[in-house]
Design an enzyme around this catalytic site. Structure first.
Site, PDB file in Angstrom:
ATOM      1  N   ASP A  40       0.762  -1.362   0.131  1.00  8.37           N
ATOM      2  CA  ASP A  40      -0.015   0.087   0.085  1.00  8.37           C
ATOM      3  C   ASP A  40       0.861   1.448   0.006  1.00  8.37           C
ATOM      4  O   ASP A  40       0.642   2.442   0.394  1.00  8.37           O
ATOM      5  CB  ASP A  40      -1.011   0.001   1.382  1.00  8.37           C
ATOM      6  N   HIS A  68      -4.013  -2.309  -6.570  1.00  9.73           N
ATOM      7  CA  HIS A  68      -3.413  -0.822  -6.964  1.00  9.73           C
ATOM      8  C   HIS A  68      -4.544  -0.110  -7.508  1.00  9.73           C
ATOM      9  O   HIS A  68      -5.374  -0.518  -8.126  1.00  9.73           O
ATOM     10  CB  HIS A  68      -2.336  -1.046  -8.098  1.00  9.73           C
TER      11      HIS A  68
END
EC number: 6.3.4.4
Length: 456
Positions: A40, A68
């Site tokens: 992340d 993503h």
């Protein structure tokens, strides 16, 4: 091509030299983007930036457990299995042999993104899938859920997996009972027999598991017809790309260094190598074709699920980072745990990956702080330890030594050059560079493409 002459008589080898010319293999170099923390970090954004003039964008490991997000023309696209660079209509997207593919998930992801905007139109024509990639079946995902339940019941804690079947499919791969794309598209009869054997193995291990074998095969046959034109010999495809005309080839790492099966905070990790070694094994290419290795680092640290997290702030600071950074997992929607930047962890990630430069993301989330802490060392029993502990119990016990830096307490989201950042924000970046001895190439100060400041 002129070869350097060799002189067998002057060879330093004990038995002389065979006299063959030795040259370093040439070819194009791939640019690699890797997560340097627990995921992340904003890898998708860096990939999106680099994919604008790339020819090929590759995924080399993991499955649809990754997440993503890319924003283009105010449209937010979510990617889990597809390389996010596929959003560029001139890019060929390549899913390598190290990736594990859940076919329903792949098509569902593509269709969802097609409905959002024009970015994915014609995606099937520009996707190539390695014939050596393993397939994730629905029963792998079901088994993943059962395993988590068992861990919870037996040990009182689970691993916090995404329940996408990643652990079970990599287990099948290692046990040599898995099925690959080449099996699916070459001989469906043979594939069906092996599928039945594997499904029955899973039923015997997990008696509560229900598998409609014939129904599953029927669905897989439909997927096979759709996927067949995309499946190619991945090794040959990449070799041609590396040794043909000059091409910009980008590799999009999934997950991150501290989630690597070997080097991560085991057992709270994923089941693949998400460090630089996974690029070679997951695509089928030699290390000399690896060029730039960009590490993506969030300006603070986050982690999803359980596992040691030395700089975690389980207090108002952590809550403020969580709220301001909108820290929720793309794949699971779970709240991310938040804490200060940890340089011990980043030095360790650098030892393994050899980052040539860093992308420092989400610097704007720190705008509210009058002072910012950075973890610079770990202490155990009052002594500084020179390494990142492998054992989780030890890592849980470390005391973090912090360096406190002055904050900038002002909105930096409109800065477009390094000089436009407040001096304390500049100093924060320079401190990270000096401590890690790695240059920062990009600084993220917002969500859009334009909010990535490039330094060189």
């Amino acid at each position: 091509m002129a070869f350097a002459e060799t002189n067998p008589a002057t060879s330093s080898l004990p038995n002389g030299d065979c006299g063959r010319p030795r040259t370093r293999p040439g070819g194009n170099r791939v640019t690699v983007v890797l997560g340097a923390q627990w995921g992340d970090e904003g890898k998708g954004k860096v990939v999106d930036l680099l994919a604008q003039d790339a020819d090929i964008v590759c995924r080399c490991q993991g499955g649809n457990n990754a997440g993503h997000t890319v924003v283009v023309d105010s449209v937010e696209y979510d990617f889990h299995l597809l390389p996010s660079g596929i959003i560029n209509p001139n890019v060929t997207a390549f899913i390598g042999n190290g990736v594990v593919i859940h076919l329903p998930g792949l098509f569902e992801e593509a269709e969802k993104n097609v409905q959002k905007g024009k970015g994915l139109e014609g995606w099937e024509k520009r996707l190539i899938i390695s014939d050596r990639a393993h397939i994730v079946f629905d029963f792998h995902q079901a088994a993943d859920g059962i395993q988590e339940q068992q861990r919870q019941e037996q040990a009182g804690k689970n691993l916090g997996t995404t329940k996408k079947g990643i652990g079970p499919v990599y287990s099948s791969k290692a046990a040599r009972s898995g099925l690959r794309m080449c099996d699916l598209v070459s001989d469906f009869g043979g594939f069906s027999e092996r599928f039945k054997v594997l499904a029955n193995q899973y039923k015997s291990i997990y008696p509560t598991l229900e598998i409609d074998i014939e129904g599953e095969l029927q669905k897989l046959k439909g997927y096979m017809e759709r996927i067949k034109p995309m499946v190619r010999d991945g090794v040959y495809f990449l070799y041609e790309a590396l040794h043909g005309p000059p091409k910009k080839i980008l590799v999009e790492g999934a997950n991150a260094a501290l989630l690597d099966i070997d080097f991560g905070t085991y057992p709270f990790v994923t089941s693949s190598n998400c460090t630089v070694g996974g690029v070679c094994t997951g695509l089928g290419m030699p290390p000399q074709n690896v060029g730039e290795v960009y590490g993506v680092v969030k300006a603070y640290t986050t982690r999803v699920g359980i596992g040691a997290f030395p700089t975690e702030q389980d207090n108002e600071i952590g809550e403020l980072l969580q709220t301001r950074g909108r820290e929720f997992g793309v794949t699971t929607g779970r709240k991310r745990r938040c804490g200060w930047l940890d340089l011990v962890l980043l030095k360790y990630a650098h030892m393994i990956n050899g980052f040539t430069a860093l992308a420092l993301t989400k610097l704007d989330i720190l705008d509210m702080f009058t002072e910012i802490k950075v973890g610079v060392a770990y202490k155990l029993d009052g002594e500084i330890i020179p390494h990142f502990p492998a054992n989780q119990e030890v890592l849980n016990k470390v005391e973090v030594q912090y360096k406190t830096l002055p904050g900038w307490n002002t909105d930096i989201s409109n800065a477009r050059t390094f000089k436009e950042l407040p001096i304390n924000a500049q100093n924060y970046v320079r401190f990270i560079e000096d401590e890690l001895q790695i240059p920062v190439k990009w600084i993220g100060v917002g969500k859009s493409r334009e909010s990535m400041i490039q330094l060189f």
